[in-house]
Write a protein that holds these residues in place. Structure first.
Motif, short mmCIF file in Angstrom:
data_model
loop_
_atom_site.label_atom_id
_atom_site.label_comp_id
_atom_site.label_asym_id
_atom_site.label_seq_id
_atom_site.Cartn_x
_atom_site.Cartn_y
_atom_site.Cartn_z
N LYS A 85 -12.57 -6.45 5.08
CA LYS A 85 -11.74 -5.36 5.38
C LYS A 85 -10.86 -4.60 3.94
O LYS A 85 -10.59 -3.56 3.98
N THR A 170 -3.53 0.34 10.37
CA THR A 170 -3.88 1.75 9.76
C THR A 170 -2.90 2.86 9.95
O THR A 170 -2.60 3.49 8.98
N ASP A 171 -2.56 2.75 11.11
CA ASP A 171 -1.30 3.73 11.30
C ASP A 171 -0.23 3.74 10.47
O ASP A 171 0.45 4.83 9.90
N HIS A 372 -3.25 1.01 -1.94
CA HIS A 372 -3.96 2.40 -1.80
C HIS A 372 -4.43 2.94 -3.05
O HIS A 372 -5.60 3.43 -3.17
#
Length: 399
Positions: A85, A170-171, A372
Motif C-alpha cells: 500500500k 484515506t478519508d 504525500h
C-alpha cells in the motif's frame, strides 16, 4: 455537555438504581455453572494495518469480538504495508500501542502478513487456537487481484462483519490535505477573519469531507455503561484528542493508574479551533469521543466538555483529581482568558503528569503531509522516466 452513560440504561453514575443484566442475576447462584464451565471459548482473529487508528477500526474490532469470546488481532508489519500500500504514517510500535489499547482486544500478534497464507493460517488454527478469521464486507485484494482471505473462506473458517461507513484512513488523509491546502490558499491572514467567518469556512470544509452521522446507539455500543462505585477515586483529564494516537493511549493509561475511574473531557470543535486554529480539529467532537471511548483505560467521557473546570463540575462528577499532560499542542491562553485549571489548583487536586510520548496531533499530520509529498515526487519522477522512455523509442523508430 453530555456523558455517554446518559445515553444508555445505566443510572449508577448519578446515584440511581441501575438495571442488572441476566448474567449478573445468576452469577453467584450456581445455576448453569456446570454448563458454563464446559462451554468452549471461541477465539476469533482479525488483522489490519490500523494506520491512523479511528473509530471505524474500533467498531470493526467491536463487531469481531461479538462473534466470539476472545479477540486476537494481527497488526501487519511495516514492510508488508510498504510492499502492498505504500509507507504507513504510524510505525509498528505506535500501531501496536493503539490496537493493544482497545477495550475489545485480548491478544495482539505483531508483524502479521498482509495476505493470509496457508502457513500462517495453519499457525492461527494450531498455535493460536483460532476458530474463525474475521474481515469486513469491503473487498481486500492483493496486488495480483486475488482475494486476501480466499484460503480462510475455502476452509470454512471465515466470518464477515459490516464496514463502518463515513470514515477511513484515506478519508482522514484527504481531510488533512484538503484543510491544509485551503489554509495555505488563504495565506496567513486567517486571524483577521471573524469567529463567524472561521466557523462558516470550517463547517463548509467539514461538510464536504466528513460523512459521519453520529447516533446514540453507536455511543452506547462503545460505552462501558456503568458509573464509578460509591467510594471510587475519579480521575479527570481533558483535551481535544484529535487524530487519536499512541501518545493519547499512554497518557490515558497513566491517568487511570491514579484512581479507579477515568473520566475524559472532550472539548468542542469550537474550543479546539479557537485555541489551535485552522485546520483543527481534523475529527469532529463525536468522532473524537468514540475514539476515546474505545480505549480500555477510559470509563466515561464528557462530550463537549467546557474549557474551564468549575467547582460545580467537580462536585457533579465527584472528581477526586484533575490531571494534565506535559505534552500539548498549545499551553498558551487567549487574551483575557483565565487558567482553566485555576479551581482544581486552589482545591489542591490538580496534578501535572509527565507525558510518556512527545507525539502530538500536529506531528502526525506533518507525517501525512511528508508522505504525500514523497508520493507526489515518486510519481513525478516515474512519469518523467516513462516520458523519456517513449521519446527514446520514438527517436529510435524514426531512425
Amino acid at each position: 455537555m453530555l456523558t455517554a452513560a446518559l445515553l444508555g440504561l445505566s443510572t449508577t453514575y448519578f446515584g440511581g438504581v441501575g438495571l442488572f443484566p441476566l448474567p449478573y442475576v445468576w452469577l453467584d447462584s450456581g445455576v448453569f455453572h456446570k454448563k458454563k464451565c464446559e462451554k468452549k471459548r471461541i477465539r476469533v482473529y482479525m488483522d489490519g494495518c490500523f494506520d491512523l487508528m479511528h473509530y471505524g477500526h474500533a467498531n470493526a474490532l467491536r463487531q469481531a469480538k461479538a462473534l466470539g469470546d476472545e479477540l486476537v488481532v494481527g497488526v501487519v508489519s511495516d514492510e508488508e504495508i510498504i510492499a502492498n500500500k505504500g509507507p504507513p504514517v504510524l510505525p509498528m510500535e505506535e500501531r501496536l500501542a493503539l490496537v493493544s489499547g482497545l477495550k475489545w482486544v485480548d491478544q495482539v500478534i505483531a508483524n502479521a502478513p498482509y495476505a493470509i497464507t496457508e502457513q500462517f493460517m495453519n499457525s492461527l488454527f494450531n498455535e493460536h487456537k483460532i476458530d474463525y478469521i474475521i474481515h469486513g464486507d469491503d473487498p481486500c485484494l492483493l496486488p495480483d487481484g486475488s482475494d486476501a482471505y480466499a484460503l480462510a473462506k475455502k476452509a470454512g473458517r471465515y466470518k464477515q462483519i459490516k464496514r463502518t461507513e463515513g470514515v477511513s484512513s484515506t478519508d482522514i488523509v484527504g481531510r488533512i490535505l484538503s484543510s491544509l491546502k485551503d489554509t495555505e490558499g488563504g495565506g496567513d491572514n486567517t486571524s483577521t477573519l471573524s469567529n463567524g467567518d472561521l466557523s462558516e469556512r470550517h463547517q463548509s470544509q467539514r461538510g464536504q469531507i466528513s460523512q459521519f452521522l453520529p447516533t446514540s446507539q453507536r455511543i452506547v455500543q462503545f460505552s462501558n455503561g456503568k458509573g464509578p462505585g460509591p467510594n471510587a477515586r475519579v480521575v479527570y483529564i481533558d483535551g481535544a484528542f484529535d487524530l487519536f494516537h499512541a501518545g493519547h493511549v499512554e497518557i490515558l493509561k497513566k491517568a487511570k493508574q491514579l484512581g479507579d475511574f477515568l473520566l475524559v473531557g472532550i472539548h468542542t470543535d469550537h474550543i479546539v479551533r479557537e485555541h489551535r486554529g485552522m485546520p483543527y480539529p481534523v475529527m469532529h467532537v463525536h468522532e473524537r469521543s468514540l475514539s476515546v471511548l474505545a480505549c480500555r483505560f477510559v470509563d466515561e467521557v464528557i462530550i463537549g466538555a467546557p474549557w474551564e473546570i468549575t467547582k460545580d463540575m467537580i462536585t457533579t462528577f465527584n472528581i477526586s483529581i484533575v490531571v494534565h499532560g506535559t505534552v500539548a499542542e498549545s499551553n498558551t491562553l487567549l487574551p483575557g482568558e483565565t487558567d482553566p485549571y485555576a479551581v482544581p489548583k486552589r482545591m489542591g487536586i490538580f496534578r501535572v503528569l509527565e507525558s510518556p510520548k512527545s507525539l502530538t496531533t500536529s506531528s502526525v499530520a506533518q507525517r501525512i503531509v511528508s508522505n504525500h509529498e514523497a508520493y507526489m515526487k515518486r510519481n513525478a519522477k516515474k512519469t518523467e522516466s516513462e516520458k523519456k522512455y517513449y521519446e527514446e523509442k520514438t527517436y529510435v523508430a524514426g531512425e
